[in-house]
Design an enzyme around this catalytic site. Structure first.
Site, PDB file in Angstrom:
ATOM      1  N   GLU A 208      10.811  -3.768  12.218  1.00  0.00           N
ATOM      2  CA  GLU A 208      11.985  -3.231  11.518  1.00  0.00           C
ATOM      3  C   GLU A 208      13.212  -3.304  12.422  1.00  0.00           C
ATOM      4  O   GLU A 208      14.275  -3.777  12.025  1.00  0.00           O
ATOM      5  CB  GLU A 208      11.775  -1.760  11.109  1.00  0.00           C
ATOM      6  CG  GLU A 208      10.604  -1.509  10.194  1.00  0.00           C
ATOM      7  CD  GLU A 208       9.291  -1.257  10.927  1.00  0.00           C
ATOM      8  OE1 GLU A 208       9.215  -1.517  12.157  1.00  0.00           O
ATOM      9  OE2 GLU A 208       8.334  -0.811  10.272  1.00  0.00           O
TER      10      GLU A 208
ATOM     11  N   ASP B 257       0.797  -1.231   0.000  1.00  0.00           N
ATOM     12  CA  ASP B 257       0.000   0.000   0.000  1.00  0.00           C
ATOM     13  C   ASP B 257       0.832   1.285   0.000  1.00  0.00           C
ATOM     14  O   ASP B 257       0.265   2.376   0.088  1.00  0.00           O
ATOM     15  CB  ASP B 257      -0.950  -0.011   1.205  1.00  0.00           C
ATOM     16  CG  ASP B 257      -0.224  -0.204   2.530  1.00  0.00           C
ATOM     17  OD1 ASP B 257       0.917  -0.694   2.518  1.00  0.00           O
ATOM     18  OD2 ASP B 257      -0.808   0.133   3.569  1.00  0.00           O
TER      19      ASP B 257
END
Ligand code: UGA
Ligand code: MN
Length: 470
Positions: free
Chosen positions: A409, A326
């Site tokens: 992350e 997205d």
């Protein structure tokens, strides 16, 4: 006296109740008659159908209201809403048949490998990864291609129900306006269509006609790129994949690893990927059940770890990048990240009040991180803000992404240790440009069910099969 007044009041109350009941009953009967009438009626050539509201409840009210006013002047009042009017004519059904046949009859794909330096690049169709089980139901089509800088030969073999047709074509087209194709540009290879494919034309979503899929054989230069894209079933899924796919189509020597959080592949996703024509693998990686039931889920983690496993098993050179389906990407970012030696980073535009997530660069060196939420992270960066060299990953056999919400992350980058800040390459002009955006598409409820009786024999029946409902 008092008693009389009370009696009168009671009488009045009773009659109001009675009138209300009659009114409601008549309205209901009218609605039922109208619904029945509409479902049996041919579509009027001048009928204007508005896009329906998102909730089925409000849409049924809307259509009822529209019905009441469709013959009167009130109908125009609805027109100033921001809905888009669509005109359906009786010609629609025959037109849709023609266009569907055309879709099946033209098998198009494009080659992602014709580098200028290599005189001959062999593309073979031997995917090391098996497709998920339900694809075996569909017609299997494989494509092999041999590309040189001057000529292009495509061999397409289509096999179905013991029938084999082979066709060869050497058409090469380019999308640049009248200019000569550059040697390192993608050529668009138009596959000749077999009569079989043409006659068995059907809605592509049914998966009966599979377009040839580009096989990916990386070439050494420019360094190959592996784009790991988590995706999952929802109404916006095909729109997101379409946008991202056509961005990636501008990038050469790239393999798109589309990994769905699901137990089975979707024929609609296959269709979109085949149509876009970027070399891809479509893999599955369902989120483990213990995370799926949580309120805050580690989204896309099983998908990304699946991508890492693919790279460990199949890649030796190049760079990989986690590109959520997205987000928004400038193609120049890919050309920069593919030369990453260990880990590279850059700013990511956000759609939050922080505005950006970025490495802080002072005197040309990495000096910390700017992000709306630090949360004790060593690397407070966005998923879209870094790329890693394949060789570097292979030297770190334990590197993995943790299923910890908010720390995906950070956890992954930490698992790449040893990694010194001096080894982190700062791209996007020393982190002074924004080349990628963490965008978010508004979530939509699934489309309401199509009235099959009312729209039987029209194109809407085919289109309805192309919608993803979650
Ligand atoms: C942010 C981060 O950018 C993600 O990398 C991170 O995984 C996520 O938060 C998180 O911490 O959970 P955000 O935009 O909030 O991303 O999340 P989504 O875009 O909804 O999901 C990230 C990726 O995972 C997308 O590519 C999406 O298609 C995929 N996803 C999402 C799944 O595969 N399964 C899901 O149930 C939801
Ligand atoms: Mn997102």
């Amino acid at each position: 006296m008092k008693g009389n007044i009370n009696n009168n009041n009671m009488g009045l109350g009773k009659s109001i109740k009675m009138y209300l009941t009659i009114f409601v009953a008549t309205t209901c009967i009218y609605m039922l008659i109208y619904q029945y009438h509409m479902s049996t009626q041919e579509i009027d050539s001048n009928e204007v159908i508005k896009h329906q509201d998102k909730s089925s409840l409000s849409s049924s009210f809307a259509s009822y209201f529209w019905a009441l006013t469709s013959n009167g002047s009130l109908a125009n009042i609805n027109d100033n809403s921001n809905t888009i009017a669509t005109t359906t004519s009786t010609a629609a059904s025959s037109l849709s048949t023609v266009s569907l046949a055309a879709t099946g009859a033209t098998l198009m794909t494009s080659s992602g490998s014709s580098p200028p330096s290599s005189s001959s690049t062999s593309l073979t169709s031997s995917p090391t990864e098996k497709r998920a089980a339900n694809t075996s139901k569909s017609l299997l089509t494989t494509a092999g291609a041999t590309t040189t800088t001057t000529t292009t030969t495509i061999r397409t073999t289509t096999t179905t129900r013991k029938q084999t047709t082979t066709s060869t074509n050497t058409t090469r087209t380019t999308s640049t306006r009248g200019t000569k194709p550059k040697a390192n540009q993608f050529g668009t290879l138009v596959h000749a269509t077999s009569s079989l494919a043409a006659t068995s034309a059907s809605t592509p979503a049914l998966g009966r006609v599979r377009r040839p899929r580009e096989a990916f054989v990386p070439v050494p230069e420019p360094p190959p790129l592996y784009i790991i894209t988590p995706t999952y079933r929802r109404p916006e899924q095909l729109a997101e994949l379409t946008r991202l796919g056509y961005t990636l189509k501008h990038v050469t020597n790239l393999l798109w690893l589309v990994i769905e959080d699901a137990n089975e592949t979707s024929p609609l996703v296959f269709d979109i990927l085949d149509r876009i024509g970027v070399p891809y693998h479509y893999l599955l990686a369902p989120m483990p059940a213990q995370y799926r039931i949580k309120r805050f889920k580690p989204r896309g983690v099983s998908n990304r770890n699946r991508g890492l496993a693919y790279i460990r098993a199949n890649a030796t050179e190049g760079v990989f990048y986690f590109a959520d389906d997205d987000n928004t990407y400038d193609v120049s970012l890919f050309e920069q990240m593919r030369y990453t030696k260990m880990v590279s980073m850059w700013p990511v535009g956000l759609v939050t009040n922080t505005g950006v997530s970025s490495p802080i660069v002072r005197d040309g060196k990495l000096n910390g991180f700017y992000d709306g939420w630090i949360g004790g992270r060593k690397y407070p960066v966005d998923m879209a803000g870094f790329a890693v060299s394949v060789k570097f990953l292979l030297q770190r056999p334990n590197a993995t992404m943790p299923f910890v919400v908010g720390y995906e992350e950070d956890g992954f980058l930490r698992s790449l240790k040893p990694l010194s800040n001096d080894d982190i390459e700062l791209l996007a002009n020393k982190c002074t440009e924004i080349l990628t955006w963490h965008t978010q598409t508004k979530k939509n409820p699934s489309a309401i069910a199509l009235n099959q009786t009312r729209y039987g024999g029209t194109n809407l029946i085919a289109i309805d099969k192309l919608l993803v409902r979650s």
